[in-house]
Design an enzyme around this catalytic site. Structure first.
Site, PDB file in Angstrom:
ATOM      1  N   LEU A  23      10.963   2.589 -13.155  1.00 21.66           N
ATOM      2  CA  LEU A  23      10.008   0.705 -13.806  1.00 21.66           C
ATOM      3  C   LEU A  23       9.575   0.921 -14.922  1.00 21.66           C
ATOM      4  CD1 LEU A  23       8.148   1.309  -9.943  1.00 21.66           C
ATOM      5  CD2 LEU A  23      10.450  -0.156 -10.696  1.00 21.66           C
ATOM      6  N   ARG A 105       5.328  -6.599   2.884  1.00 20.17           N
ATOM      7  CA  ARG A 105       3.984  -7.135   3.111  1.00 20.17           C
ATOM      8  C   ARG A 105       3.981  -8.031   2.684  1.00 20.17           C
ATOM      9  NH1 ARG A 105       4.064  -2.272   6.731  1.00 20.17           N
ATOM     10  NH2 ARG A 105       3.511  -0.138   4.805  1.00 20.17           N
ATOM     11  N   GLU A 139       5.833   3.573  -1.668  1.00 18.18           N
ATOM     12  CA  GLU A 139       5.429   2.036  -1.313  1.00 18.18           C
ATOM     13  C   GLU A 139       5.061   1.851  -2.805  1.00 18.18           C
ATOM     14  OE1 GLU A 139       2.262  -0.104   1.304  1.00 18.18           O
ATOM     15  OE2 GLU A 139       1.074   1.386  -0.005  1.00 18.18           O
ATOM     16  N   ASN A 148      -5.410  -6.423  -9.621  1.00 17.86           N
ATOM     17  CA  ASN A 148      -5.711  -4.744  -9.765  1.00 17.86           C
ATOM     18  C   ASN A 148      -6.934  -4.784 -10.183  1.00 17.86           C
ATOM     19  OD1 ASN A 148      -4.331  -2.511  -9.497  1.00 17.86           O
ATOM     20  ND2 ASN A 148      -5.288  -2.652 -11.863  1.00 17.86           N
ATOM     21  N   THR A 152      -8.964  -2.657  -6.833  1.00 15.10           N
ATOM     22  CA  THR A 152      -9.908  -1.526  -7.874  1.00 15.10           C
ATOM     23  C   THR A 152     -11.176  -1.213  -8.045  1.00 15.10           C
ATOM     24  OG1 THR A 152      -8.340  -1.798  -9.262  1.00 15.10           O
ATOM     25  CG2 THR A 152      -9.757   0.349 -10.137  1.00 15.10           C
TER      26      THR A 152
HETATM   27  P1  0O2 Z   1      -5.519   4.657  -1.204  1.00 10.50           P
HETATM   28  O1  0O2 Z   1      -3.989   5.489  -1.300  1.00 10.50           O
HETATM   29  O2  0O2 Z   1      -6.521   4.946  -1.257  1.00 10.50           O
HETATM   30  O3  0O2 Z   1      -5.060   3.242  -1.759  1.00 10.50           O
HETATM   31  P2  0O2 Z   1      -2.844  -1.622   7.061  1.00 10.50           P
HETATM   32  O4  0O2 Z   1      -3.917  -0.665   6.850  1.00 10.50           O
HETATM   33  O5  0O2 Z   1      -2.513  -1.208   8.662  1.00 10.50           O
HETATM   34  O6  0O2 Z   1      -2.360  -3.152   7.167  1.00 10.50           O
HETATM   35  P3  0O2 Z   1      -0.792   0.031   6.471  1.00 10.50           P
HETATM   36  O7  0O2 Z   1       0.086   1.008   6.701  1.00 10.50           O
HETATM   37  O8  0O2 Z   1      -1.749   1.251   5.775  1.00 10.50           O
HETATM   38  O9  0O2 Z   1      -1.329  -1.391   7.086  1.00 10.50           O
HETATM   39  O10 0O2 Z   1      -0.275  -0.206   4.684  1.00 10.50           O
HETATM   40  P4  0O2 Z   1      -0.589  -1.423   4.175  1.00 10.50           P
HETATM   41  O11 0O2 Z   1      -1.747  -2.600   4.297  1.00 10.50           O
HETATM   42  O12 0O2 Z   1       0.846  -2.117   3.292  1.00 10.50           O
HETATM   43  O13 0O2 Z   1      -1.104  -0.613   2.415  1.00 10.50           O
HETATM   44  C1  0O2 Z   1      -1.941   0.157   2.548  1.00 10.50           C
HETATM   45  C2  0O2 Z   1      -2.471   0.661   1.302  1.00 10.50           C
HETATM   46  O14 0O2 Z   1      -3.086  -0.940   0.476  1.00 10.50           O
HETATM   47  C3  0O2 Z   1      -4.303   1.121   0.811  1.00 10.50           C
HETATM   48  O15 0O2 Z   1      -3.647   2.447   0.751  1.00 10.50           O
HETATM   49  C4  0O2 Z   1      -3.779   0.837  -0.330  1.00 10.50           C
HETATM   50  O16 0O2 Z   1      -3.808   1.028  -1.424  1.00 10.50           O
HETATM   51  C5  0O2 Z   1      -3.923  -1.013   0.044  1.00 10.50           C
HETATM   52  N1  0O2 Z   1      -4.859  -2.095   0.078  1.00 10.50           N
HETATM   53  C6  0O2 Z   1      -4.368  -2.444   1.500  1.00 10.50           C
HETATM   54  N2  0O2 Z   1      -5.900  -3.245   2.071  1.00 10.50           N
HETATM   55  C7  0O2 Z   1      -6.547  -2.941   0.949  1.00 10.50           C
HETATM   56  C8  0O2 Z   1      -8.377  -3.498   0.379  1.00 10.50           C
HETATM   57  O17 0O2 Z   1      -8.524  -4.222   1.635  1.00 10.50           O
HETATM   58  N3  0O2 Z   1      -8.824  -2.948   0.005  1.00 10.50           N
HETATM   59  C9  0O2 Z   1      -8.167  -2.477  -1.612  1.00 10.50           C
HETATM   60  N4  0O2 Z   1      -8.720  -1.751  -2.467  1.00 10.50           N
HETATM   61  N5  0O2 Z   1      -6.834  -1.905  -0.788  1.00 10.50           N
HETATM   62  C10 0O2 Z   1      -6.346  -2.001  -0.340  1.00 10.50           C
HETATM   63  P5  0O2 Z   1      -4.633   3.058   1.401  1.00 10.50           P
HETATM   64  O18 0O2 Z   1      -3.740   4.267   2.687  1.00 10.50           O
HETATM   65  O19 0O2 Z   1      -6.109   2.789   1.412  1.00 10.50           O
HETATM   66  O20 0O2 Z   1      -4.167   4.297   0.816  1.00 10.50           O
END
Ligand code: 0O2
Length: 211
Positions: A23, A105, A139, A148, A152
């Protein structure tokens, strides 16, 4: 146990390392051709074991189904200057022969209730191991610098409040998300002028070591 996790995560580490190089290579090609690069910077990480376990419990994913059901053990993030760049990056990734997109998504058109905005691609990426090829899920999150910034800050606050934001904080964050959205909109309108200035600037200053 630790060794088992290390072995399980090794292909993900390899994939994240390779994808970061690839990338960043896109950015490099744009810079070399003196074109506006739709990629400002790239980060990547393998999800820490404790986060994998927490998410698995939350989503009811059994540990022996992680490979199939947890899509973000390998995570890449691409930051762009302008919202328009996101579409261009997605198109470039769609055309690549070394990975396959299996889900998209669009949290830009459909922002999350929290205010979160980003474009997510779930990809299948083949890593070459000494035992042969292994396809893993990863992902890719594509977002502007403003998105971002918001994500963050919200992510660190989330850590503090464990997702249970006091109502006032939730509203503040939603307002901040709206402000970030407005900033992206404003920047888009002056995008052409900014790009012209950047073009002149990059011609005049030579290239820095991390270009
Ligand atoms: P990390 O590594 O701590 O960031 P769902 O959450 O059910 O809608 P899913 O399968 O978890 O669906 O996938 P999605 O929503 O496509 O991706 C989840 C990741 O997107 C999260 O990872 C975050 O990195 C980001 N994300 C999604 N929603 C939010 C939000 O409201 N705020 C922030 N800051 N980031 C978000 P994780 O699992 O949190 O892990």
């Amino acid at each position: 146990m630790e060794k088992e996790w290390e072995l399980f995560l090794a292909p993900y580490e390899q994939a994240v390392g390779e994808m970061k190089v690839k990338l960043r290579g896109i950015r490099k090609q744009f810079r070399e051709q003196n074109k506006h690069t739709p990629i400002e910077f790239v980060t990547g990480r393998v999800k820490p074991v404790d986060s994998i376990l927490t998410k698995a419990t939350l989503r009811n994913i059994s540990v022996d189904r992680l490979e199939e059901e947890m899509q973000d053990i390998a995570g890449l993030r691409i930051m762009c200057q302008f919202v328009e760049d996101i579409r261009q990056v997605v198109d470039i990734i769609r055309n690549r022969k070394d990975l396959q997109i299996i889900q998209e998504r669009d949290y830009i058109t459909n922002k999350k209730e929290s205010g979160y905005r980003s474009y997510h691609l779930v990809i299948e990426y083949p890593v070459q191991l000494i035992t042969g090829e292994k396809k893993i899920l990863a992902e890719i999150q594509i977002r502007t610098l403003a998105m971002n910034f918001w994500a963050t800050i919200e992510h660190s606050l989330n850590y503090k409040y464990q997702g249970a934001f006091p109502e006032e904080m939730k509203e503040r964050l939603q307002r901040a998300a709206e402000a970030a959205y407005q900033l992206d909109e404003e920047m888009s309108t002056i995008r052409e002028e900014i790009q012209e200035a950047q073009h002149l600037f990059s011609h005049g200053r030579g290239k820095s070591k991390d270009d």
